[in-house]
Scaffold this active site. Structure first.
Site, PDB file in Angstrom:
ATOM      1  CD  GLU B  48      -2.902  -1.088   0.267  1.00  0.00           C
ATOM      2  OE1 GLU B  48      -3.189  -0.309  -0.365  1.00  0.00           O
ATOM      3  OE2 GLU B  48      -3.609  -2.283   0.256  1.00  0.00           O
ATOM      4  CG  ASN B  52      -0.630   5.372  -0.994  1.00  0.00           C
ATOM      5  OD1 ASN B  52      -1.555   5.134  -1.899  1.00  0.00           O
ATOM      6  ND2 ASN B  52      -1.045   5.587   0.294  1.00  0.00           N
ATOM      7  NE  ARG B 106      -5.136   3.106  -6.598  1.00  0.00           N
ATOM      8  CZ  ARG B 106      -4.552   1.834  -6.491  1.00  0.00           C
ATOM      9  NH1 ARG B 106      -4.832   1.407  -7.624  1.00  0.00           N
ATOM     10  NH2 ARG B 106      -4.146   1.523  -5.668  1.00  0.00           N
TER      11      ARG B 106
END
Lengths: 111, 144
Positions: B48, B52, B106
């Site tokens: 994650e 990002n 997303r």
């Protein structure tokens, strides 16, 4: 990541083998969408029994496909999930809108 | 016996490196003998944070993502840094389902996943000054 597709009646079954992250998301999305757009396909069953990893990019892919199936007036189901994937589906609330069943045969009876 | 170990790795902000990053961190922390669930939690959280950095920090352009991991006894501290555009409103970014890239499917669950799967999460960021994510995981708390 490998994607195997099978068509049964009006259902498309997608077996996702390997990892589902941001890197793989676009190709999975494109393959699923073009297969779904074929004539006579209404329902979508995603089988995750060979999935070895998923993060929140997978949630995005699932929600996107759910909208597509909704627009096609079909049903979507998820099968073969691991404990880790179940946590992600629960965290995002997907388990409340998309039925999760044990295997593909059960899913085919449900659609 | 007390454990202390450190590693650093840096790589280009390419999506192919998301798998490289999570597998590398998982391999390093495996010396703390985590169970399968703990290992999976760390892999997911690292994935994650790195995603990002690539999508939001560097906006899919080229940059360097840096990871530093420190092991102390049964605890791993993982720091993931990018020199990208930074986050204007961290509180908003951490809200479940919030995403700044609405047309890209997303889910907006990245920070929620990091927060849930790790024991501590700190986000340090400023517009134009990059983003640093610090995550801590204690191992062996479930089945010590």
């Amino acid at each position: 990541m490998a994607l195997q597709l099978e068509k049964r009646d009006r259902s498309l079954i997608a077996f996702i083998d390997g990892e589902l992250d941001h890197h793989c998301a676009a190709s999975i999305r494109e393959t699923l969408d073009s297969a779904y757009q074929q004539a006579q396909i209404k329902n979508l069953i995603l089988d995750f029994s060979k999935l070895t990893f998923m993060d929140s990019s997978g949630i995005g892919v699932i929600i996107g496909r759910y909208k597509m199936v909704q627009a096609g007036k079909g049903k979507m189901l998820i099968t073969g999930i691991s404990a880790n994937v179940l946590r992600l589906l629960t965290l995002s609330g997907i388990h409340k809108i998309i039925p999760i069943v044990n295997n593909v045969e059960t899913a085919l009876k449900t659609v | 016996m007390s454990v202390h170990n450190e590693m650093k790795v840096e790589f280009l902000s390419k999506s192919a490196n998301e798998a490289f990053a999570r597998v590398t961190v998982a391999a390093f922390i495996s010396q703390l003998d985590p169970n399968i669930e703990e290992l999976s939690d760390v892999k997911t959280a690292v994935s994650e944070a790195v995603t990002n950095a690539i999508i939001h920090g560097y906006q899919n352009s080229n940059g360097i993502v840096r990871i530093a991991c420190t092991l102390t006894d049964k605890t791993a501290e993982i720091i993931i840094h990018d020199d990208g555009q930074g986050i204007e409103n961290i509180g908003q970014a951490r809200q479940p389902l919030f995403t700044s890239s609405k047309n890209d499917e997303r889910s907006g669950m990245g920070f929620t996943v990091m927060e849930t799967f790790m024991d501590e999460l700190t986000v340090m960021s400023e517009p134009g000054a990059g983003t640093t994510i610090r995550m801590v995981k204690h191992f062996g708390t479930l089945n010590a």
